[in-house]
Motif scaffolding. Structure first.
Motif, short mmCIF file in Angstrom:
data_model
loop_
_atom_site.label_atom_id
_atom_site.label_comp_id
_atom_site.label_asym_id
_atom_site.label_seq_id
_atom_site.Cartn_x
_atom_site.Cartn_y
_atom_site.Cartn_z
N LYS A 1 7.80 5.79 -16.59
CA LYS A 1 7.50 6.20 -15.21
C LYS A 1 6.02 5.99 -14.89
O LYS A 1 5.66 5.52 -13.81
N GLN B 1 5.42 2.33 -14.52
CA GLN B 1 5.94 1.85 -13.24
C GLN B 1 4.97 2.16 -12.10
O GLN B 1 4.74 1.33 -11.21
N ARG B 2 4.41 3.38 -12.16
CA ARG B 2 3.43 3.75 -11.12
C ARG B 2 2.21 2.83 -11.17
O ARG B 2 1.69 2.40 -10.13
N GLU B 3 1.76 2.56 -12.40
CA GLU B 3 0.61 1.66 -12.56
C GLU B 3 0.95 0.26 -12.07
O GLU B 3 0.12 -0.39 -11.41
N GLN B 4 2.15 -0.20 -12.39
CA GLN B 4 2.56 -1.54 -11.96
C GLN B 4 2.67 -1.63 -10.45
O GLN B 4 2.30 -2.64 -9.84
N GLU B 5 3.20 -0.57 -9.82
CA GLU B 5 3.30 -0.56 -8.36
C GLU B 5 1.91 -0.63 -7.73
O GLU B 5 1.70 -1.33 -6.73
N TYR B 6 0.97 0.13 -8.34
CA TYR B 6 -0.39 0.12 -7.82
C TYR B 6 -1.02 -1.28 -7.96
O TYR B 6 -1.65 -1.80 -7.02
N GLU B 7 -0.83 -1.89 -9.14
CA GLU B 7 -1.36 -3.24 -9.37
C GLU B 7 -0.71 -4.25 -8.42
O GLU B 7 -1.36 -5.17 -7.93
N LEU B 8 0.60 -4.08 -8.17
CA LEU B 8 1.30 -4.97 -7.27
C LEU B 8 0.75 -4.86 -5.86
O LEU B 8 0.55 -5.87 -5.17
N GLN B 9 0.48 -3.63 -5.41
CA GLN B 9 -0.08 -3.43 -4.08
C GLN B 9 -1.46 -4.10 -3.97
O GLN B 9 -1.79 -4.72 -2.96
#
Length: 646
Positions: free
Chosen positions: A417, A420-428
């Motif tokens: 989890k 995933q939060r880190e990946q979402e931030y990097e994606l943004q």
């Protein structure tokens, strides 16, 4: 360059017409085959087609047509695959590449129906050859690597070596000489291991050709002579011309022109005998260039025109462009500047057209995919063994570790989890960066369009107005007329500079090859304008993998352009050399002339030198200017190599 083709053994090019066998021949064959089945008759015709492929291509084509007719009667998929394959090869001899591709794809369909693994690989290889001949190197490599994978899997050394050699041909066409040599040498070593006289002959010819690009002339000559003797011994008359052409190029490079001329003429005559339009054009272009070096300009024009004719016959546009360049140079040398200007324009337009064609970006991706698949397969085998062993251990230990496993899963779920939060931030962040980049690119395109549509149009209007003034008024004042001509010339130069700037703004990435063409075109134009200066331009092939962003690429071009302009304008030189090479971990650009030079301690440097230093400093480079009175000027520019490596 020789490619290897499959039918029963090896297929050779020839040119044939579309006529069938004479009726008397058909009657005689029909009588002899009267009691034979359609399958037997088909195999007879296809065997005859292969037999005559080297000595009588017209007859070979006719027999392949009759073989297909008999195969259609049998409705046997294996036989139809063989018949279409043979017919595809005969179309290849005719350089009817679309037809060849069609028949080879038909052969592939029938071979896939029968699961003929080697036949499928043969068709992959032949389809690759058809694409290669069309200049579609992306698809050529795709099918070559498919064929290579099948042959290696089935431990077929002979055909593995054959396909390696064909891959080398593509890389040579792409000027990837190191890779081409690598694949040729692999093929040669396999043929040596299995003692294949024909394979050794072919790959010796390939190695003789590629070694010319490394200036390894003695080795090239040795391999080429092995190939020539091999083809003569095997009685493969059509292919003798290839090593002879390589020998001619070696002697040309060594300035042994008498021997070069003899071999060029012999190679051209052999290619003409065997109706190989492409190679006639290619060799005529090389000989035309050699004749220019010898000062035999009239003869050079004859062979350049011959190259142009055969290039058009074989529909190879890049050979036409090369012929235009030779014609422009030769006509300029005999001071027929009208024709020189005409062919120079055709050459420049041709280079621009070729420049715009999409490069084969997937070339290296296909190779990497092939190599990765091999590694992945090996890794998967290892992983399966480990998994089998671990499964046995896990079954015995299941009860003991169940509590620990549950705890671990809970812990891991939390970690996932967080990840995933880190990946979402990097994606943004990445999306935001892309949007910003897209906006910048849109702004660059808008600016470049405005420059072209507004400033470009205004500059063009100035030139048109000056020309109208010249034609509308009887100008008797020589100073005024000279001033108008100066304004017109300056405006035309400004338009060219503006086009280069727009090109750089619209280009995200400039390859070393792009840069080489730009500098080469600039120097070629300078040659036409300044007849009393000898120009030379060399760039290290080892730099071909480098890429530059639009700003860096334009800076390098402008620096080189400004240095050459200064030499032309101030140096009173008779020779200007431009060299771009790699020394240790630096790219080094050297612009040298043999002009009057200057005393760096007393002369005040102008805006040109200041601009050179400013551009180089912006790219983290250094500039050295060495000059003495009456001893010429030498400008040496260093850039760190790693700045441009991906």
């Amino acid at each position: 360059m020789i490619k290897l083709y499959l039918a029963f053994l090896i297929i050779f090019y020839s040119t044939v017409n579309a006529q069938g066998l004479p009726q008397s021949t058909l009657d005689s064959i029909a009588k002899n085959l009267k009691d034979k089945t359609p399958k037997q008759r088909c195999l007879f015709f296809l065997e005859k087609a292969d037999y005559f492929s080297n000595s009588n291509a017209k007859l070979s084509y006719s027999y392949s047509q009759e073989g297909l007719k008999e195969a259609l009667k049998t409705q046997n998929d294996s036989l139809l695959g063989l018949a279409y394959n043979t017919l595809g090869n005969t179309q290849q001899y005719l350089t009817q590449l679309d037809s060849s591709l069609y028949y080879h794809e038909k052969a592939l369909l029938y071979r896939e129906k029968t699961n003929d693994v080697i036949g499928i690989a043969d068709s992959y290889n032949n389809i690759g050859i058809a694409y290669d001949s069309q200049g579609n190197f992306d698809n050529a490599l795709k099918y070559y690597f498919k064929a290579l994978k099948c042959y290696e899997k089935n431990h077929n050394d002979d055909k593995t070596a054959m396909t390696l050699a064909n891959i080398g041909v593509v890389y040579k066409s792409q000027k990837e000489y190191k890779k081409a040599y690598h694949y040729y040498k692999r093929a040669y070593d396999i043929y040596k291991k299995i003692n294949s006289e024909f394979g050794i002959t072919v790959t010796s010819g390939n190695l003789g050709s590629i070694l010319i690009n490394f200036k390894s002339y003695n080795n090239s000559l040795a391999y080429s002579k092995i190939a020539k003797e091999g083809y003569e011994k095997l009685d493969y008359k059509r292919y003798v011309a290839y090593p002879i052409a390589n020998i001619a190029i070696v002697y040309d490079s060594l300035h042994r022109f008498k021997e070069a001329n003899k071999n060029y003429i012999e190679a051209i005559q052999l290619h003409e005998i065997h109706k190989n339009d492409y190679e006639v054009a290619n060799t005529c272009n090389a000989y035309s260039s050699c004749l220019i070096k010898q000062g035999n300009y009239s003869e050079s024009i004859i062979y350049a025109q011959k190259a142009l004719q055969y290039a058009q016959n074989s529909d190879t546009y890049f050979l036409e462009v090369t012929a235009y360049a030779n014609l422009a140079k030769a006509f300029a040398k005999i001071k027929n500047f009208e024709k020189a200007y005409y062919y120079s324009n055709l050459h420049n337009k041709g280079m621009d057209s070729l420049f715009k064609k999409e490069k084969t970006k997937a070339v290296f991706e296909v190779e990497a995919k092939y190599e990765n698949e091999k590694k992945s397969k090996l890794l998967l085998q290892i992983q399966n063994k480990i998994q089998h062993r671990n499964t046995l251990v896990a079954i015995l230990s299941l009860l003991a570790v169940s509590i620990a496993l549950i705890s671990y899963l809970i812990y891991r779920q939390q970690k996932i989890k967080e990840q995933q939060r880190e990946q979402e931030y990097e994606l943004q962040r990445a999306i935001a960066a892309i949007e910003t980049q897209n906006k910048l690119q849109e702004q660059r395109i808008t600016i470049s369009r405005d420059l072209h549509d507004n400033i470009g149009a205004q500059l063009t209007f100035i030139i048109s107005s000056i020309n109208n003034i010249k034609h509308a008024f009887d100008i008797n004042n020589s100073k005024l007329e000279q001033k108008l001509q100066l304004i017109s010339a300056f405006t035309k130069t400004t338009i060219l500079e503006l086009r280069d700037t727009i090109w750089a703004m619209n280009t995200k990435e400039i390859t070393c090859e792009d840069l080489r063409h730009r500098i080469y075109n600039f120097i070629e134009k300078a040659k036409l304008v300044v007849n009393n200066i000898h120009f030379s331009f060399e760039i290290d092939p080892l730099l071909s993998h480098l890429t530059f962003d639009g700003v860096d690429g334009m800076n390098i071009y402008r620096v080189t352009q400004e240095a050459v302009h200064n030499s032309i304008k101030y140096a009173q030189a008779t020779e200007i050399k431009v060299n771009i090479s790699q020394i240790e971990k630096h790219i080094v650009i050297t612009i040298a002339d043999n002009g009057v030079g200057f005393d760096a301690n007393t002369v005040i440097l102008g805006n040109g030198i200041y601009n050179i230093k400013k551009r180089v400093n912006d790219m983290q480079g250094t500039v050295e200017i060495n000059s003495e009175n009456n001893k010429g000027t030498n400008i040496v520019i260093h850039f760190p190599n790693q700045r441009f490596e991906k």
